[in-house]
Design a protein around this motif. Structure first.
Motif, PDB file in Angstrom:
ATOM      1  N   GLY A  64      -4.024  -0.463  12.914  1.00 42.86           N
ATOM      2  CA  GLY A  64      -4.917   0.449  12.210  1.00 42.86           C
ATOM      3  C   GLY A  64      -5.258  -0.028  10.810  1.00 42.86           C
ATOM      4  O   GLY A  64      -6.362   0.177  10.323  1.00 42.86           O
ATOM      5  N   LYS A  65      -4.312  -0.686  10.155  1.00 43.98           N
ATOM      6  CA  LYS A  65      -4.471  -1.003   8.739  1.00 43.98           C
ATOM      7  C   LYS A  65      -4.828  -2.455   8.446  1.00 43.98           C
ATOM      8  O   LYS A  65      -5.227  -2.771   7.325  1.00 43.98           O
ATOM      9  CB  LYS A  65      -3.157  -0.657   7.998  1.00 43.98           C
ATOM     10  N   THR A  66      -4.650  -3.341   9.409  1.00 45.60           N
ATOM     11  CA  THR A  66      -4.834  -4.771   9.141  1.00 45.60           C
ATOM     12  C   THR A  66      -5.875  -5.392  10.050  1.00 45.60           C
ATOM     13  O   THR A  66      -5.807  -5.235  11.271  1.00 45.60           O
ATOM     14  CB  THR A  66      -3.484  -5.497   9.289  1.00 45.60           C
TER      15      THR A  66
ATOM     16  N   CYS B   5       0.846  -1.192   0.000  1.00 46.92           N
ATOM     17  CA  CYS B   5       0.000   0.000   0.000  1.00 46.92           C
ATOM     18  C   CYS B   5       0.885   1.247   0.000  1.00 46.92           C
ATOM     19  O   CYS B   5       1.903   1.281   0.700  1.00 46.92           O
ATOM     20  CB  CYS B   5      -0.879   0.033   1.248  1.00 46.92           C
ATOM     21  N   VAL B   6       0.476   2.250  -0.769  1.00 50.80           N
ATOM     22  CA  VAL B   6       1.192   3.520  -0.798  1.00 50.80           C
ATOM     23  C   VAL B   6       0.448   4.510   0.088  1.00 50.80           C
ATOM     24  O   VAL B   6      -0.762   4.693  -0.061  1.00 50.80           O
ATOM     25  CB  VAL B   6       1.297   4.089  -2.225  1.00 50.80           C
ATOM     26  N   GLY B   7       1.161   5.139   1.000  1.00 53.47           N
ATOM     27  CA  GLY B   7       0.573   6.155   1.871  1.00 53.47           C
ATOM     28  C   GLY B   7       0.778   7.546   1.290  1.00 53.47           C
ATOM     29  O   GLY B   7       1.853   7.858   0.787  1.00 53.47           O
TER      30      GLY B   7
ATOM     31  N   HIS C  49     -12.986   4.679   5.016  1.00 57.34           N
ATOM     32  CA  HIS C  49     -12.805   4.170   3.641  1.00 57.34           C
ATOM     33  C   HIS C  49     -11.708   4.960   2.947  1.00 57.34           C
ATOM     34  O   HIS C  49     -11.596   6.179   3.134  1.00 57.34           O
ATOM     35  CB  HIS C  49     -14.099   4.306   2.848  1.00 57.34           C
ATOM     36  N   GLU C  50     -10.899   4.273   2.123  1.00 59.20           N
ATOM     37  CA  GLU C  50      -9.920   4.918   1.235  1.00 59.20           C
ATOM     38  C   GLU C  50      -9.984   4.169  -0.098  1.00 59.20           C
ATOM     39  O   GLU C  50      -9.441   3.071  -0.208  1.00 59.20           O
ATOM     40  CB  GLU C  50      -8.499   4.838   1.817  1.00 59.20           C
ATOM     41  N   VAL C  51     -10.655   4.733  -1.106  1.00 64.69           N
ATOM     42  CA  VAL C  51     -10.737   4.057  -2.407  1.00 64.69           C
ATOM     43  C   VAL C  51      -9.394   4.182  -3.129  1.00 64.69           C
ATOM     44  O   VAL C  51      -8.770   5.252  -3.108  1.00 64.69           O
ATOM     45  CB  VAL C  51     -11.888   4.622  -3.266  1.00 64.69           C
ATOM     46  N   GLU C  52      -8.953   3.087  -3.759  1.00 69.58           N
ATOM     47  CA  GLU C  52      -7.627   3.104  -4.391  1.00 69.58           C
ATOM     48  C   GLU C  52      -7.619   2.269  -5.679  1.00 69.58           C
ATOM     49  O   GLU C  52      -8.286   1.244  -5.772  1.00 69.58           O
ATOM     50  CB  GLU C  52      -6.579   2.542  -3.403  1.00 69.58           C
ATOM     51  N   LEU C  53      -6.837   2.723  -6.654  1.00 67.33           N
ATOM     52  CA  LEU C  53      -6.521   1.887  -7.812  1.00 67.33           C
ATOM     53  C   LEU C  53      -5.568   0.788  -7.345  1.00 67.33           C
ATOM     54  O   LEU C  53      -4.569   1.079  -6.688  1.00 67.33           O
ATOM     55  CB  LEU C  53      -5.845   2.719  -8.906  1.00 67.33           C
TER      56      LEU C  53
ATOM     57  N   ILE D 103     -10.430  -0.927  -1.592  1.00 65.35           N
ATOM     58  CA  ILE D 103     -10.626   0.037  -0.501  1.00 65.35           C
ATOM     59  C   ILE D 103      -9.663  -0.330   0.622  1.00 65.35           C
ATOM     60  O   ILE D 103      -9.673  -1.460   1.108  1.00 65.35           O
ATOM     61  CB  ILE D 103     -12.078   0.037   0.025  1.00 65.35           C
ATOM     62  N   ASP D 104      -8.810   0.632   0.973  1.00 64.01           N
ATOM     63  CA  ASP D 104      -7.872   0.468   2.084  1.00 64.01           C
ATOM     64  C   ASP D 104      -8.611   0.872   3.357  1.00 64.01           C
ATOM     65  O   ASP D 104      -8.578   2.023   3.768  1.00 64.01           O
ATOM     66  CB  ASP D 104      -6.631   1.339   1.812  1.00 64.01           C
ATOM     67  N   MET D 105      -9.341  -0.110   3.935  1.00 60.50           N
ATOM     68  CA  MET D 105     -10.094   0.172   5.161  1.00 60.50           C
ATOM     69  C   MET D 105      -9.117   0.390   6.321  1.00 60.50           C
ATOM     70  O   MET D 105      -8.135  -0.334   6.459  1.00 60.50           O
ATOM     71  CB  MET D 105     -11.041  -0.985   5.481  1.00 60.50           C
TER      72      MET D 105
ATOM     73  N   PHE E 120       5.454   3.408   2.092  1.00 62.05           N
ATOM     74  CA  PHE E 120       4.766   2.127   1.922  1.00 62.05           C
ATOM     75  C   PHE E 120       4.429   1.468   3.250  1.00 62.05           C
ATOM     76  O   PHE E 120       5.115   1.658   4.250  1.00 62.05           O
ATOM     77  CB  PHE E 120       5.658   1.155   1.136  1.00 62.05           C
ATOM     78  N   PHE E 121       3.363   0.668   3.225  1.00 66.78           N
ATOM     79  CA  PHE E 121       3.109  -0.305   4.285  1.00 66.78           C
ATOM     80  C   PHE E 121       2.511  -1.544   3.619  1.00 66.78           C
ATOM     81  O   PHE E 121       2.215  -1.520   2.424  1.00 66.78           O
ATOM     82  CB  PHE E 121       2.207   0.268   5.385  1.00 66.78           C
ATOM     83  N   ILE E 122       2.372  -2.628   4.370  1.00 65.47           N
ATOM     84  CA  ILE E 122       1.947  -3.914   3.795  1.00 65.47           C
ATOM     85  C   ILE E 122       0.793  -4.476   4.603  1.00 65.47           C
ATOM     86  O   ILE E 122       0.803  -4.425   5.840  1.00 65.47           O
ATOM     87  CB  ILE E 122       3.128  -4.920   3.788  1.00 65.47           C
TER      88      ILE E 122
END
Ligand code: MN
Length: 231
Positions: A130-132, A29-31, A78-82, A109-111, A52-54
């Motif tokens: 927070g991310k996983t 994931c790109v922050g 929500h974070e919509v992403e390509l 979506i990077d929830m 980056f994070f994973i």
């Protein structure tokens, strides 16, 4: 080969116009890859480059499913992403050659458990809590590059219960897709099946149980999910 315990089940995604599935490896994931989102989070994109994070593959959630609102949070965003899906791996690939690794694109979506992320930031701790979590990475079917062509622009958007919350264009990325792939290939070990969530435009905000979330990227497809009760 036989193993001393059963190997984990392979996580996978459907592929547009195919009966075969895309096997998911790492989720990079790109922050802060869109300037307007960096600003809304209180950062200066001219002074702090993306990073980056994973997420692990268990975070994947399928199109059309109901998300389990995660435990330990009252503020999931929500974070919509390509999403870029890799068909080949590489180390130290140049940006000029990076698109040769790409199998296709998807909408993801990077929830984010924003409250746990904010707590981690304040304490200087890692972001994983927070991310996983289960269902932290809803993702559409993969659109093959052979069908979409290389995408340099296109609207990216997300709505909740019919009300638009996020809207941007993938041409607003600070690091473009080939540059993201090149940097990842130098930092880590890219492999077939890896996904890259390329960052979100402005407009992130909370989701609630009962919500219908519709996300899309022009030329790639749509992702629809519902939000269930907190687990
Ligand atoms: Mn994100």
């Amino acid at each position: 080969m036989t193993y001393v315990v059963n190997p984990p089940e392979q996580v996978s995604l459907p592929v547009v116009d195919s009966a075969d599935r895309f096997p998911v490896g790492q989720i990079y994931c790109v922050g802060r890859n869109y300037a307007d989102h960096a600003v809304e989070m209180g950062h200066d994109p001219d002074r702090e480059p993306p990073f980056f994070f994973i997420k692990p593959s268990f975070a994947i959630m399928q199109q059309g499913a109901q998300m389990r609102y995660p435990a330990f949070s009252q503020d999931v965003h929500h974070e919509v992403e390509l999403v870029v899906a890799l068909g080949r791996g590489a180390r130290d690939i140049d940006a000029a050659d990076a698109m040769t690794l790409v199998f296709g694109y998807a909408v993801g979506i990077d929830m984010t458990r924003r409250d746990l992320q904010a707590d981690a930031k304040a304490k200087g701790r890692p972001w994983e809590a927070g991310k996983t979590f289960a269902d932290a990475a809803p993702c559409s079917a993969v659109m093959p590059l052979s069908r979409s062509g290389v995408l340099a622009e296109g609207q990216i958007s997300l709505s909740i219960n019919g009300e638009q919350r996020q809207r941007g264009d993938i041409n607003q990325m600070i690091w473009k897709v080939p540059e993201v792939i090149a940097r990842l290939s130098s930092l880590f070990v890219l492999a077939p099946g890896d996904l890259i969530f390329t960052g979100t435009p402005a407009g992130v905000g909370p989701i609630d149980p009962g919500d219908l979330i519709e996300a899309g990227v022009e030329g790639v497809g749509k992702l629809e999910i519902t939000v269930g009760a907190q687990r």
